[in-house]
Motif scaffolding. Sequence first.
Motif, short mmCIF file in Angstrom:
data_model
loop_
_atom_site.label_atom_id
_atom_site.label_comp_id
_atom_site.label_asym_id
_atom_site.label_seq_id
_atom_site.Cartn_x
_atom_site.Cartn_y
_atom_site.Cartn_z
N PHE A 123 3.63 9.58 -16.34
CA PHE A 123 2.87 7.69 -17.09
C PHE A 123 3.31 7.11 -16.67
O PHE A 123 2.58 6.16 -16.12
N LEU A 124 4.89 6.57 -16.54
CA LEU A 124 5.50 5.70 -16.05
C LEU A 124 5.36 5.40 -14.71
O LEU A 124 4.97 3.66 -14.11
N TYR A 125 5.21 5.97 -13.92
CA TYR A 125 4.88 6.24 -12.30
C TYR A 125 3.84 5.20 -12.03
O TYR A 125 3.39 4.64 -10.98
N LEU A 126 2.91 5.99 -12.61
CA LEU A 126 1.64 6.16 -12.71
C LEU A 126 1.15 4.13 -12.83
O LEU A 126 0.18 3.50 -12.83
N ILE A 127 1.97 3.99 -14.14
CA ILE A 127 0.89 2.38 -14.67
C ILE A 127 2.25 1.67 -13.69
O ILE A 127 1.77 0.28 -12.88
N ALA A 128 3.66 1.98 -13.18
CA ALA A 128 3.87 1.26 -12.32
C ALA A 128 2.75 0.40 -10.65
O ALA A 128 3.04 0.12 -10.42
N SER A 129 2.54 2.06 -10.52
CA SER A 129 1.40 1.83 -9.38
C SER A 129 0.64 1.40 -9.63
O SER A 129 -0.09 -0.23 -8.76
N VAL A 130 -0.84 0.90 -10.26
CA VAL A 130 -1.11 0.01 -11.44
C VAL A 130 -0.89 -1.58 -10.97
O VAL A 130 -1.74 -1.92 -10.15
N LEU A 131 0.29 -1.62 -11.43
CA LEU A 131 1.56 -3.28 -11.46
C LEU A 131 1.03 -3.13 -10.02
O LEU A 131 1.26 -5.05 -10.07
N VAL A 132 1.90 -2.20 -9.22
CA VAL A 132 1.53 -3.04 -7.88
C VAL A 132 0.69 -3.42 -7.71
O VAL A 132 0.83 -4.62 -6.47
N PHE A 133 -0.77 -2.27 -7.51
CA PHE A 133 -2.22 -3.16 -7.09
C PHE A 133 -2.17 -4.53 -6.94
O PHE A 133 -2.58 -4.83 -6.18
N LEU A 134 -1.63 -4.26 -8.48
CA LEU A 134 -2.51 -5.85 -9.07
C LEU A 134 -1.35 -7.07 -8.22
O LEU A 134 -2.48 -8.33 -7.88
N VAL A 135 -0.61 -6.52 -7.80
CA VAL A 135 -0.08 -7.58 -7.43
C VAL A 135 -0.23 -7.92 -5.72
O VAL A 135 -0.29 -9.15 -5.03
N MET A 136 -0.18 -6.87 -5.18
CA MET A 136 -1.37 -6.74 -4.25
C MET A 136 -2.30 -7.50 -4.12
O MET A 136 -2.52 -8.10 -2.80
N ILE A 137 -2.84 -7.60 -4.53
CA ILE A 137 -4.20 -8.37 -4.78
C ILE A 137 -4.28 -9.43 -4.79
O ILE A 137 -4.87 -10.48 -4.06
N GLY A 138 -3.42 -9.73 -5.95
CA GLY A 138 -2.83 -11.60 -6.18
C GLY A 138 -3.03 -12.26 -5.28
O GLY A 138 -3.27 -13.53 -4.06
N PHE A 139 -1.60 -11.07 -3.88
CA PHE A 139 -1.00 -11.43 -2.79
C PHE A 139 -2.23 -12.36 -1.45
O PHE A 139 -1.60 -13.24 -0.56
N TYR A 140 -2.73 -10.87 -1.88
CA TYR A 140 -4.06 -10.61 -0.52
C TYR A 140 -4.90 -12.63 -0.80
O TYR A 140 -4.88 -12.80 0.39
N LEU A 172 0.61 -1.05 0.28
CA LEU A 172 0.03 -0.03 -0.17
C LEU A 172 1.40 1.28 -0.39
O LEU A 172 0.83 2.00 -0.49
N ALA A 173 1.93 1.11 1.21
CA ALA A 173 2.67 2.22 0.99
C ALA A 173 3.86 2.37 -0.67
O ALA A 173 3.40 3.75 -0.64
N MET A 174 3.86 1.70 -1.12
CA MET A 174 4.51 1.72 -2.41
C MET A 174 3.13 2.25 -3.51
O MET A 174 3.90 3.17 -4.12
N ILE A 175 2.59 2.27 -3.49
CA ILE A 175 1.34 2.75 -4.48
C ILE A 175 0.98 3.98 -4.15
O ILE A 175 1.56 4.66 -5.03
N VAL A 176 0.93 4.76 -2.88
CA VAL A 176 0.71 5.70 -2.30
C VAL A 176 1.83 6.60 -2.82
O VAL A 176 1.74 7.99 -3.79
N CYS A 177 3.50 5.60 -2.94
CA CYS A 177 4.32 6.97 -3.18
C CYS A 177 4.91 6.99 -4.92
O CYS A 177 4.43 7.81 -5.02
N LEU A 178 4.27 5.87 -5.92
CA LEU A 178 4.59 5.72 -6.40
C LEU A 178 3.49 6.64 -7.31
O LEU A 178 3.88 7.89 -8.29
N ILE A 179 2.30 6.71 -7.11
CA ILE A 179 1.16 7.67 -7.81
C ILE A 179 1.83 9.46 -7.40
O ILE A 179 1.29 10.27 -7.82
#
Length: 396
Positions: A171-188, A89-96
């Motif tokens: 734009f790169l950082y925002l794409i990265a935030s979406v990818l981290v979110f997907l990993v977090m959901i799968g991990f959860y 969650l912290a990573m996603i906030v930082c990337l956004i």
Amino acid sequence: MQKSQSKNQPPQKQAKSHLKLFVVFGFVLAVANALSAYVHSSYLSQFVGEKNVGFVFTVAHFLVFLMILNYTKFINWLKIFKASIAVFLAMIVCLISLGLSNSIAPAIISFLAYVVFLNLVWISFDIYVEHFSRDEITGRIRGTYMTGLHIAWFLSPLATGQILKKFNYSFLYLIASVLVFLVMIGFYVKFKDLKVNHFPKPHFLRAIKKIYKNNLLNGIFIIAFLLHAFYCAFIVYAPIYLTKYLGFQWHQVGIMFTVMLSTFVLFTYPAGWLADKYLGEKELLTIGIFIMGVSAIVFGLADSTSFWVWLIILVCTRIGASLVEIMRDTYFFKRVDVKDIHIINLFRNTGPLAYVITPLLATLVLHFFGFQYIFVLAGVLVLTGLWFSARIKDTL
């Protein structure tokens, strides 16, 4: 400290299934990481200037160093699953925040925090992968896992170059935030019910003493540090050198880095397999250190404007690095168990430590010599690793 079978290790079939998931999760997370990794220095230089970029990296990794030392306490407080989710969650906030920042303060703060949490999530992944691993096939397990990561790094620079032809860094950082979110959901979804016990209370000085006295481990710690120093020099300074000093365009650099990183995809698993079955780690580690050090020096001293010359040199640097990286991890994780989390934390802290020291050395070089001598220094430091690889005792 030779690794033994853990009583809490899951059945082999379940462990294999979980490892496959971590290969997938690791791949997607590595894409998120790699998309922006080679533009951090250029992004930050907009706010602090080229000569001060190294200082920002030093501060970031000094914070990483401190946080890793305390990560076990955080894991024991929340347990590793909740701790990992918090870090995601912290990573996603930082990337956004990085994607939306247009002034120095939020950009620097977001970058510092992002680097910290990125390093912590990889430690969580290390613990999980080690939990599901068996000693006799460590090289193949780490090889498969790391090959997934390297495929991501192989594909991402080309994507970065193409994205930057049409969009900006945000734009790169925002794409990265979406990818981290997907990993977090799968991990959860997949691991919320998995139980991993608490870990022993870490004792930093005691762990340092153990490593210092253990001749089977101390050399690999030095080699791990040198590898990260090499990576730091090239990740932070090579993009600036290639684009601003040698005149290459970002899409050309993207192609160079994509081909360069293909070596990790090609060499990582076969090298891990050879280490498990026939050679052990020592020979491949020594060859890798030699190739990596010499090619880094050549990178610094080369006088050419040819795209192909620079591409060949970069490929050689990563042939060496790919061998060193998989041998480093194979050797280390055959020597420790998941319960040795304090040792694993210190092992992963060789990266932050290198990222603290290397930019300071590079900044010193820039004040007295040309930009290219950063890579010469990196190559010379890497070659000192030959003395330590000669002392390694094969696990085979």
